[in-house]
Design a protein around this motif. Sequence first.
Motif, PDB file in Angstrom:
ATOM      1  N   ILE A 162      40.846  38.868  42.785  1.00 10.13           N
ATOM      2  CA  ILE A 162      39.401  38.715  42.817  1.00 10.13           C
ATOM      3  C   ILE A 162      38.863  40.064  41.620  1.00 10.13           C
ATOM      4  CG2 ILE A 162      39.093  37.177  44.556  1.00 10.13           C
ATOM      5  CD1 ILE A 162      37.710  39.840  45.990  1.00 10.13           C
ATOM      6  N   GLY A 165      36.184  45.060  45.307  1.00 10.33           N
ATOM      7  CA  GLY A 165      36.334  45.663  44.240  1.00 10.33           C
ATOM      8  C   GLY A 165      36.937  47.085  44.547  1.00 10.33           C
ATOM      9  N   GLU A 222      32.711  48.106  46.672  1.00 10.41           N
ATOM     10  CA  GLU A 222      33.303  48.969  47.687  1.00 10.41           C
ATOM     11  C   GLU A 222      33.937  50.085  47.163  1.00 10.41           C
ATOM     12  OE1 GLU A 222      37.394  45.972  47.950  1.00 10.41           O
ATOM     13  OE2 GLU A 222      36.608  47.288  49.482  1.00 10.41           O
ATOM     14  N   ARG A 279      36.739  35.950  48.841  1.00 13.17           N
ATOM     15  CA  ARG A 279      38.113  35.769  48.664  1.00 13.17           C
ATOM     16  C   ARG A 279      38.501  34.148  48.698  1.00 13.17           C
ATOM     17  NH1 ARG A 279      41.581  40.583  50.013  1.00 13.17           N
ATOM     18  NH2 ARG A 279      42.913  39.254  51.231  1.00 13.17           N
TER      19      ARG A 279
HETATM   20  O1  F6P Z   1      42.579  41.561  46.482  1.00 14.65           O
HETATM   21  C1  F6P Z   1      41.685  42.662  45.804  1.00 14.65           C
HETATM   22  C2  F6P Z   1      40.910  42.954  47.243  1.00 14.65           C
HETATM   23  O2  F6P Z   1      40.154  41.771  47.647  1.00 14.65           O
HETATM   24  C3  F6P Z   1      40.067  44.151  47.181  1.00 14.65           C
HETATM   25  O3  F6P Z   1      38.674  43.762  46.339  1.00 14.65           O
HETATM   26  C4  F6P Z   1      39.765  44.546  48.332  1.00 14.65           C
HETATM   27  O4  F6P Z   1      39.683  46.095  48.318  1.00 14.65           O
HETATM   28  C5  F6P Z   1      41.198  44.471  49.111  1.00 14.65           C
HETATM   29  O5  F6P Z   1      41.825  43.266  48.345  1.00 14.65           O
HETATM   30  C6  F6P Z   1      41.183  44.041  50.453  1.00 14.65           C
HETATM   31  O6  F6P Z   1      42.426  43.869  50.983  1.00 14.65           O
HETATM   32  P1  F6P Z   1      42.678  43.402  52.422  1.00 14.65           P
HETATM   33  O7  F6P Z   1      42.408  41.860  52.418  1.00 14.65           O
HETATM   34  O8  F6P Z   1      44.286  43.344  52.689  1.00 14.65           O
HETATM   35  O9  F6P Z   1      42.064  44.056  53.202  1.00 14.65           O
END
Ligand code: F6P
Length: 328
Positions: A136, A180, A232, A262
Motif C-alpha cells: 500500500i 506509510g 506514520e 490494507r
Molecule cells: O505494508 C506496508 C505497511 O502497511 C506500512 O505502511 C506499515 O508501516 C507496515 O506495513 C505495518 O506492518 P505490519 O502489518 O507488519 O504491522
Amino acid sequence: MKNSKLKTPIKKIGVLTSGGDGSGMNAAIRSVVRYASHNGLEVAGIMRGYQGLIDDDIISLSHRSVSNVINKGGTLLKTARCKEFFTREGRKKAAATVKRHGIDALVVIGGNGSYHGAHLLFSEWKVPCACIPGTIDNDIRGTDATIGSDTAVNTALDAIDKIRDTCTSMERIFVIEVMGRDCGFIAIESALGGGAEDVLVPELKFDLRKICERIKKGRLKGKISWIIIVAEGAAKAQAIAAKITKITRLETRVVVLGHIQRGGIPTAKDRILATRLGSAAVDLLLNNQYDKAAGIVNGEINVIPVREAIKKKDLKVDNFYRLINILT
Ligand code: F6P
C-alpha cells in the motif's frame, strides 16, 4: 550473477505474496495463474511468502483455484514477514524447496523487502524471479503505482470524509495518522483529496510552530475546524496532537487509521494494475528475463532490474503540498 538471461525454457512457475498485504494481490495471483496456464505452464502457489518456501508449504494452482477472487482483499496465498529468510541459511532452505518441487522460476508479489529477498535468491542460489509491486505504501521504484495503494488512499479518504462531519460539528482539530512507513504517498494523496488543512510527510521537514500559528490565525478569522494528516513515517499523531493543544490551547482528537487501509474491496485501478502486472511477470519469465521487476509508468509496462527497483523511491510531494496549503 552478471548474466540475467538463462536461456532455459520454463515449465513450472511458483507464485507468492510476501510482506504487508494490499488489496489487489488476489487479482494479481489470478492473473499470474491464468496467464501462465494459458501459456502451458504449471503453477505452484507458495503459502505465506518466503515462509512457505522455508517450510515447504506449496499448493497446486489451476485456472479454477482463482475463481471469484478478483474482487477480494487480502491474499489467498496468505503472506508473512519472514525473519529466517533474511539469513543465508534460510534462503538455502527456500532454494532447496524450489528445486524439490521442480519450480523453474518464481513470481514474487510484494514490497521492497520482498524484492530484496528475490534478488538474493537469484544471485545466491540461481532461483529465477520476476517481481511485481504489492504494497500500500507505493514506495517501489520503476512504477507509478503499487498494488493496494489506490485502495488504501480511497479507504483513508472515506474515513477522512466521515471524521470531517464530526470535526466540523464539534469545531475541533483532528490529527489523523495514515500508514506509510517511509513514504508519504497515502498521506499526501488523502490530504489533497480529502481537503485537509495540513499534512506531515517524511519527505518534507515540518515546523509545528508554523502550523500552530496558521491555526491561531485561522481561529481569529472564524475558522472552526482542522484536519491534519500525518504519515506514520513522519511522526506519531498522538504526539503531534498533544503539542498542538499545548501551543494553541485548542482541543484536539486523534485517529490512527491503521490496518483498515490494507483491506477491503480493491478499487478498479488496483484490480487493473494487478491484472496487467501479473501477466507482465509471467511474460518476463517466459522470455527468460530474470531478476527483473515489472511496473507501470505512464500507462505502459515498465521493466527494470530488481537491484534498481529496491533503491529508495524519490516521491515528489512539493506540488501537492503547496496546493494543500494554498487551498486551506
Ligand atoms: O505494508 C506496508 C505497511 O502497511 C506500512 O505502511 C506499515 O508501516 C507496515 O506495513 C505495518 O506492518 P505490519 O502489518 O507488519 O504491522
